[in-house]
Design a protein around this motif. Structure first.
Motif, PDB file in Angstrom:
ATOM      1  N   UNK A 238       0.804  -1.072  -0.109  1.00  0.00           N
ATOM      2  CA  UNK A 238       0.024  -0.128   0.001  1.00  0.00           C
ATOM      3  C   UNK A 238       0.933   1.235   0.153  1.00  0.00           C
ATOM      4  N   UNK A 239       0.651   2.032  -0.810  1.00  0.00           N
ATOM      5  CA  UNK A 239       1.415   3.526  -1.087  1.00  0.00           C
ATOM      6  C   UNK A 239       0.259   4.640  -0.950  1.00  0.00           C
ATOM      7  N   UNK A 240       0.530   5.742  -0.618  1.00  0.00           N
ATOM      8  CA  UNK A 240      -0.160   6.785  -0.487  1.00  0.00           C
ATOM      9  C   UNK A 240      -0.440   7.631  -1.999  1.00  0.00           C
ATOM     10  N   UNK A 241      -1.488   8.508  -2.248  1.00  0.00           N
ATOM     11  CA  UNK A 241      -1.160   9.086  -3.430  1.00  0.00           C
ATOM     12  C   UNK A 241      -0.331   9.922  -3.910  1.00  0.00           C
ATOM     13  N   UNK A 242       0.226  10.657  -2.836  1.00  0.00           N
ATOM     14  CA  UNK A 242       1.509  11.743  -2.863  1.00  0.00           C
ATOM     15  C   UNK A 242       2.918  10.683  -3.025  1.00  0.00           C
ATOM     16  N   UNK A 305     -12.090  17.540   3.160  1.00  0.00           N
ATOM     17  CA  UNK A 305     -12.904  17.644   2.080  1.00  0.00           C
ATOM     18  C   UNK A 305     -12.240  18.843   1.455  1.00  0.00           C
ATOM     19  N   UNK A 306     -11.894  19.854   2.064  1.00  0.00           N
ATOM     20  CA  UNK A 306     -11.323  20.899   1.458  1.00  0.00           C
ATOM     21  C   UNK A 306      -9.898  20.791   0.658  1.00  0.00           C
ATOM     22  N   UNK A 307      -9.462  19.777   1.171  1.00  0.00           N
ATOM     23  CA  UNK A 307      -8.145  19.365   0.706  1.00  0.00           C
ATOM     24  C   UNK A 307      -8.133  18.851  -0.708  1.00  0.00           C
ATOM     25  N   UNK A 308      -9.122  17.827  -0.694  1.00  0.00           N
ATOM     26  CA  UNK A 308      -9.474  17.300  -2.033  1.00  0.00           C
ATOM     27  C   UNK A 308     -10.291  18.428  -3.180  1.00  0.00           C
ATOM     28  N   UNK A 309     -10.838  19.342  -2.608  1.00  0.00           N
ATOM     29  CA  UNK A 309     -11.140  20.223  -3.319  1.00  0.00           C
ATOM     30  C   UNK A 309     -10.013  21.275  -3.887  1.00  0.00           C
ATOM     31  N   UNK A 310      -9.129  21.407  -3.254  1.00  0.00           N
ATOM     32  CA  UNK A 310      -7.974  22.006  -3.740  1.00  0.00           C
ATOM     33  C   UNK A 310      -7.308  21.406  -4.559  1.00  0.00           C
ATOM     34  N   UNK A 311      -7.135  20.131  -4.543  1.00  0.00           N
ATOM     35  CA  UNK A 311      -6.617  19.152  -5.203  1.00  0.00           C
ATOM     36  C   UNK A 311      -7.148  19.139  -6.352  1.00  0.00           C
ATOM     37  N   UNK A 312      -8.541  19.082  -6.619  1.00  0.00           N
ATOM     38  CA  UNK A 312      -9.301  19.297  -7.840  1.00  0.00           C
ATOM     39  C   UNK A 312      -8.881  20.466  -8.564  1.00  0.00           C
ATOM     40  N   UNK A 313      -8.749  21.683  -7.706  1.00  0.00           N
ATOM     41  CA  UNK A 313      -8.466  22.894  -8.334  1.00  0.00           C
ATOM     42  C   UNK A 313      -7.226  22.875  -9.026  1.00  0.00           C
ATOM     43  N   UNK A 314      -6.400  22.358  -8.566  1.00  0.00           N
ATOM     44  CA  UNK A 314      -4.842  22.339  -8.946  1.00  0.00           C
ATOM     45  C   UNK A 314      -4.722  21.465 -10.271  1.00  0.00           C
ATOM     46  N   UNK A 315      -5.844  20.705 -10.570  1.00  0.00           N
ATOM     47  CA  UNK A 315      -5.703  19.983 -11.993  1.00  0.00           C
ATOM     48  C   UNK A 315      -7.146  20.237 -12.811  1.00  0.00           C
TER      49      UNK A 315
END
Length: 321
Positions: A238-242, A305-315
């Motif tokens: 198992x590894x993380x997305x980052x 949830x905001x972290x995922x939203x920022x992630x989406x905004x970055x791409x």
């Protein structure tokens, strides 16, 4: 009415060899006297063994089918007699084990022995009588067992104590079950499917002949993380997305020990990384394959949830579909 062999195993007359074997294993796990809590376990196990010994042998099965179709011609002397509950020998084709000397328990049941000449009773008894009358010595038959052990045994070796129930003959040529306990030393580096030979631990010889040998096949237990192919080991990590995206260096506890691994940038789900010669340390060492499993954290809190939203905004231009 007594069950015939097909009914005893719960299979149809046209069942395939694999279906017969599968049915036998299922019933053996339920009724083997060493593990079963059923009141009639020993009796059922004997009947199951007799049925399987016949139906798993092509020639015996062909003869048995003929006798089933022509019952008027067979009254107790052939397979029909056994099907009616007469004679039959409990091969007890299984083992039990207990871990010793840095060992873990074996698991599961497998067929312990193959065919025993013409089978117990009948032709084999006649053969025994003939040989006895001639006072000639004959070596006992070789026997075979397969056992499942943890993958760590491949890297470290192990000593196990196993208890076998071995079909044999007494001094009068009568079939009986001999229970014996053996110390089995499994050296490190054994590949999947390799065998250990235990000299003179097989079936007893006749008229003073030496015993046969016992061959134990080593198989490694598959888990949801590990599987073995020959000398190669496949290990899901198992590894993380980052870690997958940035290509970070991580430390892993693998079957081969602690290893520092560099995850490549933009690693993909189920991507395999080969660690040369880190598989089973055989004469020709296998490889250790790391299968990457990217695990995404849950977004339960508002911050997550905001972290995922920022992630989406970055791409903004990324399209998954």
């Amino acid at each position: 009415m007594a069950k015939n062999y097909y009914e005893e195993l719960g299979v149809a007359r046209d069942a395939t060899p694999e279906q017969i074997k599968k049915a036998y294993r299922k019933l053996a796990r339920k009724y083997h006297p060493d593990v079963s809590k059923e009141a009639d376990a020993e009796e059922r196990m004997q009947a199951i063994n007799v049925a399987y010994d016949t139906l798993s042998n092509e020639e015996k099965k062909k003869q048995y089918d003929f006798e089933l179709d022509h019952p008027q011609g067979f009254t107790g002397g052939g397979f029909g007699g056994q099907a009616s509950g007469q004679s039959g020998f409990d091969g007890s084709q299984f083992y039990r084990s207990s871990g010793q000397s840095n060992a873990q328990d074996f698991s599961g049941f497998e067929d312990l022995f193959g065919r025993f000449g013409g089978g117990f009773g009948g032709g084999r008894q006649q053969e025994y009588d003939q040989r006895s009358s001639q006072q000639r010595s004959y070596k006992g038959e070789d026997q075979h067992a397969s056992i499942d052990v943890p993958i760590q045994v491949a890297y470290e070796g192990s000593t196990q104590t196993i208890t076998l129930q071995i079909p044999t003959y007494n001094a009068y040529g009568e079939p009986e079950v001999q229970r014996k306990t053996l110390q089995v030393k499994i050296p490190k580096g054994m590949k999947e499917g390799q065998q250990i030979r235990l000299s003179k631990q097989g079936q007893a010889g006749i008229n003073g002949g030496e015993n046969g040998d016992l061959y134990i096949e080593i198989r490694y237990q598959d888990t949801d993380r590990i599987r073995v192919e020959d000398a190669d080991v496949y290990y899901t990590v198992d590894i993380t997305p980052w870690e997958a995206a940035l290509g970070q260096s991580i430390e892993l506890n693998t079957p081969a020990g602690k290893i520092q691994v560099n995850i490549p940038k933009n690693a993909k789900q189920n991507q395999q990384l080969r660690l040369k010669d880190k598989g089973i340390p055989n004469k020709t060492a296998g490889h250790l394959y790391l299968i990457l499993n990217i695990v995404y954290p849950k977004a339960d809190t508002a911050q997550e949830q905001q972290a995922y939203q920022d992630y989406a905004s970055a791409f903004p231009n990324f399209k998954a579909r």
